[in-house]
Design a protein around this motif. Sequence first.
Motif, mmCIF file in Angstrom:
data_model
loop_
_atom_site.group_PDB
_atom_site.id
_atom_site.type_symbol
_atom_site.label_atom_id
_atom_site.label_comp_id
_atom_site.label_asym_id
_atom_site.label_seq_id
_atom_site.Cartn_x
_atom_site.Cartn_y
_atom_site.Cartn_z
ATOM 1 N N ALA A 16 42.435 21.432 -17.755
ATOM 2 C CA ALA A 16 41.992 20.709 -18.943
ATOM 3 C C ALA A 16 42.407 19.246 -18.898
ATOM 4 C CB ALA A 16 42.549 21.378 -20.197
ATOM 5 N N ALA A 17 43.571 18.971 -18.294
ATOM 6 C CA ALA A 17 44.082 17.602 -18.255
ATOM 7 C C ALA A 17 43.467 16.754 -17.155
ATOM 8 C CB ALA A 17 45.601 17.624 -18.100
ATOM 9 N N GLY A 18 42.764 17.388 -16.192
ATOM 10 C CA GLY A 18 42.049 16.619 -15.183
ATOM 11 C C GLY A 18 42.620 16.627 -13.784
ATOM 12 N N VAL A 19 43.351 17.685 -13.408
ATOM 13 C CA VAL A 19 43.943 17.691 -12.070
ATOM 14 C C VAL A 19 42.884 17.698 -10.966
ATOM 15 C CG1 VAL A 19 44.190 20.225 -11.883
ATOM 16 C CG2 VAL A 19 45.762 18.707 -10.635
ATOM 17 N N LEU A 20 41.751 18.361 -11.191
ATOM 18 C CA LEU A 20 40.712 18.355 -10.156
ATOM 19 C C LEU A 20 40.110 16.968 -10.002
ATOM 20 C CD1 LEU A 20 38.820 21.733 -10.755
ATOM 21 C CD2 LEU A 20 40.870 21.265 -9.403
ATOM 22 N N GLU A 21 39.844 16.310 -11.108
ATOM 23 C CA GLU A 21 39.278 14.968 -11.067
ATOM 24 C C GLU A 21 40.236 13.986 -10.397
ATOM 25 O OE1 GLU A 21 39.386 17.105 -13.619
ATOM 26 O OE2 GLU A 21 37.992 16.538 -15.219
ATOM 27 N N ALA B 263 54.233 17.882 -8.321
ATOM 28 C CA ALA B 263 52.818 17.533 -8.376
ATOM 29 C C ALA B 263 51.990 18.807 -8.379
ATOM 30 C CB ALA B 263 52.422 16.657 -7.189
ATOM 31 N N ASP B 264 50.744 18.663 -8.777
ATOM 32 C CA ASP B 264 49.796 19.785 -8.770
ATOM 33 C C ASP B 264 48.534 19.440 -8.002
ATOM 34 O OD1 ASP B 264 50.824 22.066 -10.809
ATOM 35 O OD2 ASP B 264 51.499 20.093 -11.440
ATOM 36 N N GLY B 265 48.585 18.326 -7.286
ATOM 37 C CA GLY B 265 47.520 17.949 -6.375
ATOM 38 C C GLY B 265 48.127 17.366 -5.122
ATOM 39 N N VAL C 96 49.188 13.689 -8.129
ATOM 40 C CA VAL C 96 48.655 13.966 -6.795
ATOM 41 C C VAL C 96 49.494 13.203 -5.777
ATOM 42 C CG1 VAL C 96 46.644 13.870 -5.270
ATOM 43 C CG2 VAL C 96 46.333 14.250 -7.739
ATOM 44 N N LEU C 97 49.989 13.903 -4.758
ATOM 45 C CA LEU C 97 50.814 13.292 -3.725
ATOM 46 C C LEU C 97 50.154 13.421 -2.358
ATOM 47 C CD1 LEU C 97 54.361 14.591 -4.774
ATOM 48 C CD2 LEU C 97 53.344 12.347 -5.255
ATOM 49 N N ASP C 98 50.636 12.626 -1.417
ATOM 50 C CA ASP C 98 50.176 12.677 -0.027
ATOM 51 C C ASP C 98 51.078 13.633 0.743
ATOM 52 O OD1 ASP C 98 49.732 12.136 2.776
ATOM 53 O OD2 ASP C 98 48.835 10.231 2.204
ATOM 54 N N ALA D 188 41.738 10.682 -5.734
ATOM 55 C CA ALA D 188 42.689 10.301 -4.688
ATOM 56 C C ALA D 188 42.063 10.414 -3.304
ATOM 57 C CB ALA D 188 43.936 11.181 -4.782
ATOM 58 N N MET D 189 41.247 11.442 -3.098
ATOM 59 C CA MET D 189 40.556 11.579 -1.818
ATOM 60 C C MET D 189 39.564 10.434 -1.605
ATOM 61 S SD MET D 189 39.838 15.701 -1.709
ATOM 62 C CE MET D 189 38.920 15.582 -0.163
#
Length: 248
Positions: free
Chosen positions: A133-138, A90-92, A78-80, A143-144
């Motif tokens: 499955a790996a947790g990108v949403l979490e 990144a995917d977030g 996850v990046l800014d 990060a938020m």
Amino acid sequence: MELLIPDWPAPAGVGAMTTLRVGGYSPAPYDDGHGGPGLNLGLHVADDPLLVARNRALLRRLLPQEPAWLSQVHGVEVLDAADLPAQPQADGCISTTPGAVCVMMTADCLPVLFCDRAGSVVGAAHAGWRGLAAGVLERTVAAMRARGAVDVMAWLGPAIGPDNFEVGAEVREAFLARQPEAEAAFRDYPGRPGKYLADIYQLARQRLAAVGVHDVSGGGLCTVADQRFYSYRRDKTTGRMASLIWLK
């Protein structure tokens, strides 16, 4: 250009949208689905990069600044949006900076847009089955929250629907290993032993609920069944749509 505007209870200071296929410059197989030019925004799908640049320029007119384009790798980084490295993978993506635009490109994977109820933090995630499955949403939600978000809400954009998302046993097991309740999101594929139909929307809602995000809108738009959307599963060689969010 045609747009899909999220129907969700986001604060007035949050802008969000998903592009459709119509209204750009790209020819088939990146067209609008009816023989007209398409709004492909992906530079990695063998479309003419000059046409993709023109498509992105059309989109840029609707935004406060150039989106934070990423190289998406089906991971959990996850990046800014306001502080990207030279080669961002990144995917977030999150942002607390007004005008900085988080963006995710998809063509069957699930784009998820986030904001907090105070309108101080926004985010976006690219959730293919591996990243989901790996947790990108979490990771995106975490990060938020690290930036002060308290009451996070989400919108699930267009993705491959539960009647078209055929997967193997390894995909099912990847989710069950983390959340046994994920079993409810899979059903046997009739006549195809060892194959399942997966509901990526239900899987995403389960993952979000597990980290306390219960205000979830969207879901139900199938990229395979609806010709307004690019679909890799349906067409193989195809374009990419963008889901974007920013603070005004």
